[in-house]
Design a protein around this motif. Structure first.
Motif, PDB file in Angstrom:
ATOM      1  N   ALA A 110       5.174  -4.564   2.013  1.00 35.40           N
ATOM      2  CA  ALA A 110       5.671  -3.197   2.261  1.00 35.40           C
ATOM      3  C   ALA A 110       5.479  -2.329   1.030  1.00 35.40           C
ATOM      4  O   ALA A 110       5.205  -1.126   1.132  1.00 35.40           O
ATOM      5  CB  ALA A 110       7.142  -3.237   2.653  1.00 35.40           C
ATOM      6  N   TYR A 111       5.603  -2.932  -0.152  1.00 40.98           N
ATOM      7  CA  TYR A 111       5.433  -2.210  -1.418  1.00 40.98           C
ATOM      8  C   TYR A 111       3.947  -1.915  -1.675  1.00 40.98           C
ATOM      9  O   TYR A 111       3.584  -0.817  -2.086  1.00 40.98           O
ATOM     10  CB  TYR A 111       6.012  -3.054  -2.559  1.00 40.98           C
ATOM     11  CG  TYR A 111       5.862  -2.461  -3.929  1.00 40.98           C
ATOM     12  CD1 TYR A 111       6.747  -1.495  -4.392  1.00 40.98           C
ATOM     13  CD2 TYR A 111       4.835  -2.871  -4.779  1.00 40.98           C
ATOM     14  CE1 TYR A 111       6.612  -0.948  -5.660  1.00 40.98           C
ATOM     15  CE2 TYR A 111       4.694  -2.342  -6.052  1.00 40.98           C
ATOM     16  CZ  TYR A 111       5.581  -1.384  -6.478  1.00 40.98           C
ATOM     17  OH  TYR A 111       5.443  -0.834  -7.732  1.00 40.98           O
ATOM     18  N   GLU A 114       0.421   1.341   2.023  1.00 46.76           N
ATOM     19  CA  GLU A 114       0.981   2.680   2.228  1.00 46.76           C
ATOM     20  C   GLU A 114       1.751   2.657   3.549  1.00 46.76           C
ATOM     21  O   GLU A 114       1.371   3.293   4.554  1.00 46.76           O
ATOM     22  CB  GLU A 114      -0.133   3.720   2.218  1.00 46.76           C
ATOM     23  CG  GLU A 114      -0.821   3.795   0.864  1.00 46.76           C
ATOM     24  CD  GLU A 114      -1.368   5.145   0.524  1.00 46.76           C
ATOM     25  OE1 GLU A 114      -1.679   5.900   1.453  1.00 46.76           O
ATOM     26  OE2 GLU A 114      -1.481   5.446  -0.678  1.00 46.76           O
ATOM     27  N   LEU A 116       4.624   3.828   4.631  1.00 48.10           N
ATOM     28  CA  LEU A 116       5.138   5.075   5.210  1.00 48.10           C
ATOM     29  C   LEU A 116       4.048   5.809   5.985  1.00 48.10           C
ATOM     30  O   LEU A 116       4.258   6.242   7.115  1.00 48.10           O
ATOM     31  CB  LEU A 116       5.700   5.969   4.101  1.00 48.10           C
ATOM     32  CG  LEU A 116       6.050   7.386   4.540  1.00 48.10           C
ATOM     33  CD1 LEU A 116       7.206   7.381   5.523  1.00 48.10           C
ATOM     34  CD2 LEU A 116       6.387   8.254   3.332  1.00 48.10           C
ATOM     35  N   GLU A 117       2.896   5.946   5.339  1.00 47.15           N
ATOM     36  CA  GLU A 117       1.778   6.670   5.958  1.00 47.15           C
ATOM     37  C   GLU A 117       1.359   5.996   7.269  1.00 47.15           C
ATOM     38  O   GLU A 117       1.138   6.662   8.287  1.00 47.15           O
ATOM     39  CB  GLU A 117       0.604   6.701   4.965  1.00 47.15           C
ATOM     40  CG  GLU A 117      -0.524   7.619   5.351  1.00 47.15           C
ATOM     41  CD  GLU A 117      -0.123   9.091   5.253  1.00 47.15           C
ATOM     42  OE1 GLU A 117       0.681   9.430   4.392  1.00 47.15           O
ATOM     43  OE2 GLU A 117      -0.611   9.875   6.093  1.00 47.15           O
ATOM     44  N   ASP A 136       8.214  16.026  10.277  1.00 47.00           N
ATOM     45  CA  ASP A 136       8.442  16.104   8.829  1.00 47.00           C
ATOM     46  C   ASP A 136       9.763  15.441   8.451  1.00 47.00           C
ATOM     47  O   ASP A 136       9.843  14.678   7.477  1.00 47.00           O
ATOM     48  CB  ASP A 136       8.463  17.574   8.371  1.00 47.00           C
ATOM     49  CG  ASP A 136       7.082  18.210   8.376  1.00 47.00           C
ATOM     50  OD1 ASP A 136       6.087  17.468   8.461  1.00 47.00           O
ATOM     51  OD2 ASP A 136       7.004  19.445   8.301  1.00 47.00           O
ATOM     52  N   LEU A 137      10.803  15.739   9.240  1.00 51.58           N
ATOM     53  CA  LEU A 137      12.128  15.168   8.937  1.00 51.58           C
ATOM     54  C   LEU A 137      12.133  13.644   9.106  1.00 51.58           C
ATOM     55  O   LEU A 137      12.775  12.921   8.341  1.00 51.58           O
ATOM     56  CB  LEU A 137      13.198  15.805   9.822  1.00 51.58           C
ATOM     57  CG  LEU A 137      13.441  17.290   9.590  1.00 51.58           C
ATOM     58  CD1 LEU A 137      14.444  17.840  10.597  1.00 51.58           C
ATOM     59  CD2 LEU A 137      13.927  17.560   8.167  1.00 51.58           C
ATOM     60  N   GLU A 139       9.552  11.679   8.620  1.00 54.12           N
ATOM     61  CA  GLU A 139       8.831  11.089   7.490  1.00 54.12           C
ATOM     62  C   GLU A 139       9.689  11.095   6.230  1.00 54.12           C
ATOM     63  O   GLU A 139       9.685  10.126   5.463  1.00 54.12           O
ATOM     64  CB  GLU A 139       7.513  11.838   7.256  1.00 54.12           C
ATOM     65  CG  GLU A 139       6.503  11.540   8.350  1.00 54.12           C
ATOM     66  CD  GLU A 139       5.152  12.182   8.094  1.00 54.12           C
ATOM     67  OE1 GLU A 139       4.465  12.459   9.073  1.00 54.12           O
ATOM     68  OE2 GLU A 139       4.801  12.406   6.911  1.00 54.12           O
ATOM     69  N   ILE A 140      10.412  12.194   6.029  1.00 61.05           N
ATOM     70  CA  ILE A 140      11.293  12.280   4.860  1.00 61.05           C
ATOM     71  C   ILE A 140      12.351  11.175   4.934  1.00 61.05           C
ATOM     72  O   ILE A 140      12.605  10.452   3.956  1.00 61.05           O
ATOM     73  CB  ILE A 140      11.958  13.680   4.803  1.00 61.05           C
ATOM     74  CG1 ILE A 140      10.922  14.738   4.406  1.00 61.05           C
ATOM     75  CG2 ILE A 140      13.144  13.689   3.850  1.00 61.05           C
ATOM     76  CD1 ILE A 140      11.383  16.173   4.617  1.00 61.05           C
ATOM     77  N   ALA A 143      10.845   7.621   4.543  1.00 58.84           N
ATOM     78  CA  ALA A 143      10.502   7.353   3.139  1.00 58.84           C
ATOM     79  C   ALA A 143      11.734   6.896   2.367  1.00 58.84           C
ATOM     80  O   ALA A 143      11.686   5.923   1.605  1.00 58.84           O
ATOM     81  CB  ALA A 143       9.909   8.613   2.501  1.00 58.84           C
ATOM     82  N   GLU A 144      12.856   7.587   2.578  1.00 57.03           N
ATOM     83  CA  GLU A 144      14.096   7.235   1.876  1.00 57.03           C
ATOM     84  C   GLU A 144      14.602   5.859   2.302  1.00 57.03           C
ATOM     85  O   GLU A 144      15.002   5.043   1.481  1.00 57.03           O
ATOM     86  CB  GLU A 144      15.181   8.273   2.163  1.00 57.03           C
ATOM     87  CG  GLU A 144      14.904   9.652   1.629  1.00 57.03           C
ATOM     88  CD  GLU A 144      14.630   9.665   0.144  1.00 57.03           C
ATOM     89  OE1 GLU A 144      15.282   8.903  -0.598  1.00 57.03           O
ATOM     90  OE2 GLU A 144      13.744  10.420  -0.284  1.00 57.03           O
ATOM     91  N   LEU A 146      12.976   3.387   3.627  1.00 58.36           N
ATOM     92  CA  LEU A 146      12.049   2.340   3.183  1.00 58.36           C
ATOM     93  C   LEU A 146      12.265   2.022   1.701  1.00 58.36           C
ATOM     94  O   LEU A 146      12.332   0.856   1.294  1.00 58.36           O
ATOM     95  CB  LEU A 146      10.623   2.854   3.428  1.00 58.36           C
ATOM     96  CG  LEU A 146       9.464   1.894   3.447  1.00 58.36           C
ATOM     97  CD1 LEU A 146       9.707   0.758   4.423  1.00 58.36           C
ATOM     98  CD2 LEU A 146       8.190   2.650   3.828  1.00 58.36           C
ATOM     99  N   SER A 147      12.374   3.068   0.930  1.00 55.91           N
ATOM    100  CA  SER A 147      12.612   2.911  -0.509  1.00 55.91           C
ATOM    101  C   SER A 147      13.932   2.171  -0.756  1.00 55.91           C
ATOM    102  O   SER A 147      13.999   1.229  -1.558  1.00 55.91           O
ATOM    103  CB  SER A 147      12.628   4.311  -1.128  1.00 55.91           C
ATOM    104  OG  SER A 147      13.140   4.285  -2.409  1.00 55.91           O
ATOM    105  N   VAL A 150      13.642  -1.617   0.183  1.00 53.93           N
ATOM    106  CA  VAL A 150      12.889  -2.434  -0.785  1.00 53.93           C
ATOM    107  C   VAL A 150      13.658  -2.560  -2.101  1.00 53.93           C
ATOM    108  O   VAL A 150      13.932  -3.670  -2.567  1.00 53.93           O
ATOM    109  CB  VAL A 150      11.483  -1.816  -1.044  1.00 53.93           C
ATOM    110  CG1 VAL A 150      10.808  -2.499  -2.222  1.00 53.93           C
ATOM    111  CG2 VAL A 150      10.615  -1.937   0.205  1.00 53.93           C
TER     112      VAL A 150
END
Lengths: 257, 101
Positions: A110-111, A114, A116-117, A136-137, A139-140, A143-144, A146-147, A150
């Motif tokens: 996952a790290y 890509e 998220l993409e 957009d929301l 994906e934002i 991203a959070e 997922l971060s 991990v």
């Protein structure tokens, strides 16, 4: 991905499908036994002939395999580790059973990819009627989540380190050290996406860390100039609703299309 | 994430490409190292090539801003894509950064 794109039934209940793990190489006896125990089918080879109702691609995690699994005719991708499907969350198979899309990757994968993409592209391609603003929301928020899964979930790294350049360097060293630990690196990050009736989409992001108290975290508001601690508040602002499951190891985010 | 640094005499331009997120750490550390050479300058982060940013990436921009301020330099963020701008809006980054579209 027909199963994901299909229009929800009039009463908005998901149509149940039978998951089928599709692998490239001849599956081991162990893998076959694991699939039987989970109540999922197992098939080797390409998708010629009659396609299973909910095929999930399994194998090594690369950009190509993940992209293939997240596109038609598959309903998702699960990275197979040395122990086959052991460690993959049941939610993954339940999601495809209910007509959704799943992704299960080990932390290092996952790290490295890509992720998220790849997931964002798959959501845009497979779920219709999503406005650009909602995309957009999503994906934002993804991203959070997922971060968080991990860094804080699977690798157990606190966020307070990343407040200065020196702390940031220390954070990096810790991240590399934890990633080199096979137990932590092999923990899974799982993303499950499912339509919730005609108007909503749910995205669940799961990790295999120690969990956390979502309510307590949300009660804390980061200062405008803070260098960390704003991830969950950002998700809350971007989602229609947000809740935690499994002791905080799964974040369930719902978006209005 | 990839970056390029160009000094045109009036400002230092930093072009960011790819994703500025939790996986961008080493690259950003290298960038901070380069920017430390500039004192009392205007540093412009060109963000049109940035496809995504998360709160870890935003935190890195706050660290860069603080480091640059110690050397008398200022920072601005220009041309973010819609999704990146939306994230900056939601986090109220405009209260700290000069953001130009």
């Amino acid at each position: 991905m027909a199963s994901v794109m299909s229009v929800p039934s009039p009463d908005c209940r998901a149509i149940e499908r039978r998951p089928c793990l599709v692998v490239e190489a001849a599956p081991s006896e162990d893998l076959a036994a694991q699939c039987r125990a989970l109540g999922i089918d197992l098939r080797q080879g390409d998708m010629d002939g009659e396609a299973p109702s909910a095929p999930v691609l399994g194998g090594a995690g690369t950009t190509e395999t993940v992209r293939a699994g997240l596109g038609s005719p598959y309903c998702g991708f699960v990275e197979l580790g040395a122990e086959g499907v052991v460690g993959i969350g049941l939610r993954c198979f339940e999601t495809v059973r209910g007509g959704g899309m799943t992704l299960s990757l080990q932390t290092t994968t996952a790290y490295r990819l890509e992720t998220l993409e790849l997931v964002a592209q798959a959501i845009r391609a497979n779920f219709t009627g999503i406005s650009q603003d909602t995309a957009d929301l999503m994906e934002i928020s993804l991203a959070e989540a997922l971060s968080n899964a991990v860094i804080h979930g699977n690798l157990g790294i606190p966020s307070h380190l990343r407040t200065t350049t020196e702390g940031f360097i220390q954070f990096q060293k810790l991240m590399h050290a934890r990633m080199a630990d096979p137990t932590l690196a092999g923990r899974r990050v799982e993303i499950n996406v499912q339509a919730r009736g005609p108007d909503f989409i749910g995205i669940a992001v799961s990790d295999q860390g120690n969990g956390f108290d979502l309510s307590a975290k949300l009660a804390h508001t980061a200062k405008a100039t803070a260098k960390n601690g704003r991830g969950l508040c950002l998700i809350r602002k971007a989602t229609h609703s947000l809740h935690g499951e499994d002791g905080g190891r799964t974040l369930v985010m719902t978006f209005a299309r | 994430m990839q970056f390029r640094v160009k000094d045109d005499g009036t400002a230092v331009h930093v072009s960011l490409e790819g994703q500025l997120n939790f996986a961008a750490n080493e690259d950003f550390q290298a960038l901070l190292g380069q920017l430390n050479n500039f004192k009392n300058r205007k540093v412009v982060f060109e963000m049109s090539g940035l496809s995504h940013i998360d709160s870890v990436g935003l935190g890195l921009l706050y660290i860069a801003r603080e480091d640059l301020a110690e050397g008398g330099s200022s920072i601005s963020l220009v041309n973010p894509r819609d999704n990146v701008f939306r994230m900056l809006e939601l986090t109220e980054a405009h209260k700290t950064f000069e953001i130009k579209r």
